[in-house]
Design a protein around this motif. Sequence first.
Motif, PDB file in Angstrom:
ATOM      1  N   ILE A  43      48.757  46.091  47.698  1.00  0.00           N
ATOM      2  CA  ILE A  43      47.573  46.069  46.839  1.00  0.00           C
ATOM      3  C   ILE A  43      46.479  46.861  47.549  1.00  0.00           C
ATOM      4  O   ILE A  43      46.293  46.736  48.763  1.00  0.00           O
ATOM      5  N   SER A  44      45.775  47.678  46.815  1.00  0.00           N
ATOM      6  CA  SER A  44      44.773  48.559  47.424  1.00  0.00           C
ATOM      7  C   SER A  44      43.433  47.842  47.595  1.00  0.00           C
ATOM      8  O   SER A  44      43.150  46.852  46.930  1.00  0.00           O
ATOM      9  N   GLN A  45      42.624  48.397  48.493  1.00  0.00           N
ATOM     10  CA  GLN A  45      41.266  47.883  48.703  1.00  0.00           C
ATOM     11  C   GLN A  45      40.461  47.925  47.401  1.00  0.00           C
ATOM     12  O   GLN A  45      39.807  46.941  47.062  1.00  0.00           O
ATOM     13  N   PRO A  46      40.503  49.043  46.627  1.00  0.00           N
ATOM     14  CA  PRO A  46      39.746  49.062  45.373  1.00  0.00           C
ATOM     15  C   PRO A  46      40.204  47.984  44.383  1.00  0.00           C
ATOM     16  O   PRO A  46      39.385  47.389  43.680  1.00  0.00           O
ATOM     17  N   ALA A  47      41.499  47.706  44.340  1.00  0.00           N
ATOM     18  CA  ALA A  47      41.999  46.669  43.433  1.00  0.00           C
ATOM     19  C   ALA A  47      41.470  45.299  43.838  1.00  0.00           C
ATOM     20  O   ALA A  47      41.036  44.501  42.994  1.00  0.00           O
ATOM     21  N   VAL A  48      41.480  45.009  45.137  1.00  0.00           N
ATOM     22  CA  VAL A  48      40.951  43.732  45.625  1.00  0.00           C
ATOM     23  C   VAL A  48      39.458  43.652  45.323  1.00  0.00           C
ATOM     24  O   VAL A  48      38.961  42.612  44.875  1.00  0.00           O
ATOM     25  N   SER A  49      38.734  44.748  45.540  1.00  0.00           N
ATOM     26  CA  SER A  49      37.298  44.761  45.259  1.00  0.00           C
ATOM     27  C   SER A  49      37.014  44.484  43.785  1.00  0.00           C
ATOM     28  O   SER A  49      36.071  43.766  43.447  1.00  0.00           O
ATOM     29  N   GLN A  50      37.856  45.038  42.900  1.00  0.00           N
ATOM     30  CA  GLN A  50      37.678  44.775  41.467  1.00  0.00           C
ATOM     31  C   GLN A  50      37.904  43.303  41.152  1.00  0.00           C
ATOM     32  O   GLN A  50      37.150  42.703  40.386  1.00  0.00           O
ATOM     33  N   HIS A  51      38.926  42.709  41.731  1.00  0.00           N
ATOM     34  CA  HIS A  51      39.197  41.287  41.510  1.00  0.00           C
ATOM     35  C   HIS A  51      38.041  40.433  42.022  1.00  0.00           C
ATOM     36  O   HIS A  51      37.611  39.482  41.360  1.00  0.00           O
ATOM     37  N   LEU A  52      37.545  40.779  43.204  1.00  0.00           N
ATOM     38  CA  LEU A  52      36.425  40.029  43.774  1.00  0.00           C
ATOM     39  C   LEU A  52      35.183  40.156  42.897  1.00  0.00           C
ATOM     40  O   LEU A  52      34.426  39.203  42.734  1.00  0.00           O
ATOM     41  N   LYS A  53      34.966  41.330  42.329  1.00  0.00           N
ATOM     42  CA  LYS A  53      33.824  41.531  41.436  1.00  0.00           C
ATOM     43  C   LYS A  53      33.941  40.620  40.216  1.00  0.00           C
ATOM     44  O   LYS A  53      32.961  39.978  39.812  1.00  0.00           O
ATOM     45  N   VAL A  54      35.119  40.551  39.630  1.00  0.00           N
ATOM     46  CA  VAL A  54      35.326  39.683  38.463  1.00  0.00           C
ATOM     47  C   VAL A  54      35.091  38.223  38.839  1.00  0.00           C
ATOM     48  O   VAL A  54      34.422  37.482  38.112  1.00  0.00           O
ATOM     49  N   LEU A  55      35.627  37.806  39.976  1.00  0.00           N
ATOM     50  CA  LEU A  55      35.436  36.424  40.424  1.00  0.00           C
ATOM     51  C   LEU A  55      33.962  36.134  40.706  1.00  0.00           C
ATOM     52  O   LEU A  55      33.464  35.048  40.417  1.00  0.00           O
ATOM     53  N   ARG A  56      33.258  37.126  41.273  1.00  0.00           N
ATOM     54  CA  ARG A  56      31.829  36.962  41.541  1.00  0.00           C
ATOM     55  C   ARG A  56      31.053  36.838  40.242  1.00  0.00           C
ATOM     56  O   ARG A  56      30.206  35.952  40.089  1.00  0.00           O
ATOM     57  N   GLU A  57      31.357  37.695  39.270  1.00  0.00           N
ATOM     58  CA  GLU A  57      30.662  37.652  37.981  1.00  0.00           C
ATOM     59  C   GLU A  57      30.965  36.356  37.220  1.00  0.00           C
ATOM     60  O   GLU A  57      30.142  35.882  36.446  1.00  0.00           O
ATOM     61  N   ALA A  58      32.130  35.775  37.471  1.00  0.00           N
ATOM     62  CA  ALA A  58      32.495  34.510  36.836  1.00  0.00           C
ATOM     63  C   ALA A  58      31.862  33.318  37.549  1.00  0.00           C
ATOM     64  O   ALA A  58      31.980  32.182  37.092  1.00  0.00           O
ATOM     65  N   GLY A  59      31.194  33.575  38.673  1.00  0.00           N
ATOM     66  CA  GLY A  59      30.539  32.494  39.413  1.00  0.00           C
ATOM     67  C   GLY A  59      31.475  31.698  40.293  1.00  0.00           C
ATOM     68  O   GLY A  59      31.159  30.580  40.692  1.00  0.00           O
TER      69      GLY A  59
END
Length: 112
Positions: free
Chosen positions: A29-45
């Motif tokens: 899994i790439s760094q950008p993919a992990v960053s995208q997942h983390l962004k979604v989790l962050r936006e979901a609170g």
Amino acid sequence: MELLGEGERPAGAIVGALNGLLSGGRGAISQPAVSQHLKVLREAGLVTVRAEGTRRIYGVDDAGLDRVRAWLERFADGFAGPLDALETELARGKRERRLQAQAETRRRRGAA
């Protein structure tokens, strides 16, 4: 989320840990993919982020998880009845199999 449940981590450490888990034949899994997942989790609170120099450190947002828990609890009672009925049916099936086995044992002893 499971990795963050063990403690705060930078995105790079999450990438490394996930790639270690996925090394059993599945792709990396790439760094950008992990960053995208983390962004979604962050936006979901569900995840917090804080800057530490040039790195971003991620952690579990306990308040967000509490909101999810409270939301899920609304459905808990809806599952209780069907699960109780399933448990009753499973117990009934076990009892019937046990009684059949006992009857078969008695029949064999009587035929001997």
